[in-house]
Design an enzyme around this catalytic site. Structure first.
Site: not given
Ligand code: AHR
Length: 492
Positions: A25, A172-173, A239, A296, A345
């Site tokens: 990103e 995205n999101e 995450y 992600e 990432q």
């Molecule tokens: O990876 C960091 C961020 O996490 C990304 O930009 C977003 O899609 C997510 O919330």
């Protein structure tokens, strides 16, 4: 002694190589500094891409790379990032650190990066703040072969031939940074935007819808129900956050034994999430046409002290290696529906495989896990079962072992195993049905729980040969050290 059974006669799904994908990103030092330094940089580069980084990434056989975000994607206007660099618009990257984005890395540079990495590009379009026309034009710019305004523009920018683009994400999101939409609204927006994402000539776009955050099952249910027939895949973001809140996520390198187990406990939740979302998809799509893409995933700790909080720069230890090994095993095991995954990432951001500082580069423990697991790419998942015991501390219980097995086209069998225990080595008695190993070769990543590589000690933690195994008539026995990731390739 744990019992382990591998049934090579029960061949399951193909492990799409895209499960070993990455995400880059416009965030912190991921693109700028980490990958792209520009043609005039003293750091050795090819067309602006740092040579050390691209070489290391090529070794991983990166199959696919997602770009330009993340949250950045829904604020990105691709036209700002094409044409002569001195004329490109400068903007503030409001999401990530409030720094100036000079747009010197844009569409043509991303395609050049993918060419150098020999990977598929996965472009994430802007549905949150961009127009339908803008998205339509972007796809035309990248893929149209013929006479059209966008093909002409591409040609003028030095790229006469169209690019091949398979993967395109439509937002995205969008439940959060991508517009705070409700699932019904997003489903309708998705239906509209995707209509104009055209297939030009031979280029066939694989349309990817924005999926849920973590356990938002209602999002999956609604979006697949209302828009499923217009999509090839839907995403999932999850995450691994160790600390009690986003304000206190915990340190990447200074952590307790309890935090070791909390992290692994939380990362194992991926199994529950993938299973839960797949169950919903099965209801709407019983023929298994729509893929699930975990685009992600990874650890998210507090940033390294003294670094810009908006840059999400964190170190990477043996604990991250276990997280990577466990998640990749989970994706392998669900490869009938999980068609792609992208760790967040690639460089200098969150759970990176590479960290850079000036002209220096180090490989993280997570890099080594991707290296050790790469033989699973495009191999066939085999049925396997391992006996585990429950370990952990203060209620954060996890199984002591985690594994997956595949058979590659060259007839080799690949086992990847994680020992989650901080203390106990584990002896494993393995029976393999339908495959008689005559030789084997393995690698091991282990050490102290917080071991990590630094620019001063870049090889502090790296894989070594693994030979604590012996072939038996029916399979093999092995001794897996505590806190380790092991890969083993067997030939018959
Ligand atoms: O990876 C960091 C961020 O996490 C990304 O930009 C977003 O899609 C997510 O919330």
């Amino acid at each position: 002694m744990a019992r382990y059974v591998i049934n090579a006669l029960n061949k399951k799904s193909r492990i799409n190589k895209e499960i070993y994908g990455h995400f880059s990103e416009h965030l912190g030092r991921c693109i700028y500094e980490g990958i792209y330094v520009g043609e005039n940089s003293p750091i050795p580069n090819i067309n602006g891409m740092r040579k050390d980084v691209t070489e290391a990434l090529r070794n991983l056989k990166i199959p696919v790379l997602r770009w330009p975000g993340g949250c950045f994607a829904d604020e990105y206007h691709w036209m700002d990032g094409i044409g002569p660099k001195e004329k490109r618009k400068r903007m503030v990257n409001t999401h990530w650190g409030g720094v100036v984005e000079d747009n010197s890395f844009g569409t043509d540079e991303f395609m050049e990066l993918c060419r150098q990495l020999e990977c598929e590009p996965y472009v994430n379009g802007n549905l949150g703040s961009g127009t339908v026309e803008e998205m339509q034009n972007w796809v035309e710019y990248m893929t149209f072969d013929g006479i059209s305004p966008m093909a002409e523009l591409r040609s003028k920018n030095g790229h006469e031939k169209p690019y091949r683009l398979k993967y395109f994400g439509i937002g995205n999101e969008n439940w959060g940074c991508g517009g705070n939409m409700r699932p019904e609204f997003y489903a309708d927006m998705y239906r509209r935007y995707q209509t104009y994402v055209r297939n030009f000539g031979e280029n066939k776009i694989y349309r990817i819808a924005c999926g849920p955050n973590t356990d938002d099952y209602e999002w999956t249910d609604t979006v697949v129900r209302l828009a499923g027939r217009f999509m090839d895949a839907i995403t999932l973001h999850y995450y691994t956050v160790t600390g009690p809140s986003w304000e206190n996520k915990g340190s990447a390198t200074r952590f307790s034994e309890d935090e070791w187990y909390i992290t692994l406990y939380k990362t194992l939740r991926m199994e529950e999430l993938v299973t839960g979302h797949i169950e919903i998809m099965n209801r709407h799509d019983p023929k298994n046409r729509i893929g699930l893409i975990v685009d992600e995933w990874g650890t998210w700790f507090d940033v390294e002290p003294g670094t810009n909080p908006g840059f999400l720069y964190q170190q990477n230890t043996l604990r991250d290696a276990l997280v990577a090994g466990i998640n990749l095993n989970i994706f392998n095991k669900h490869s009938d529906r999980v068609v792609m995954a992208n760790i967040a990432q690639m460089v200098n951001v969150l759970q990176s495989v590479i960290l850079t500082e000036g002209d220096q580069m180090i490989l993280t423990p997570t890099y080594h896990v991707f290296d050790m697991y790469k033989d699973h790419q495009d191999a066939t998942l085999l049925e396997s079962y391992i006996e585990t015991s429950t370990i952990g501390s203060n209620g954060n219980t996890v199984p002591n072992l985690h594994e997956s097995v595949s058979l590659s086209a060259d007839g080799k069998l690949h086992i990847t195993l994680c020992n989650l225990s901080l203390e106990e080595d584990c002896r494993i008695d393995t029976e393999i049905v339908g495959f008689s190993p005559k030789s084997g070769k393995g690698r091991l990543l282990s050490g102290n729980m917080a071991d990590h590589n630094t620019f001063e000690a870049p090889d502090n933690i790296k894989p070594s040969a693994f030979d604590s195994f012996s072939l038996t008539g029916k399979g093999l026995t092995m001794e897996i050290p505590a806190k380790s990731v092991v890969c083993l390739t067997l030939e018959q």
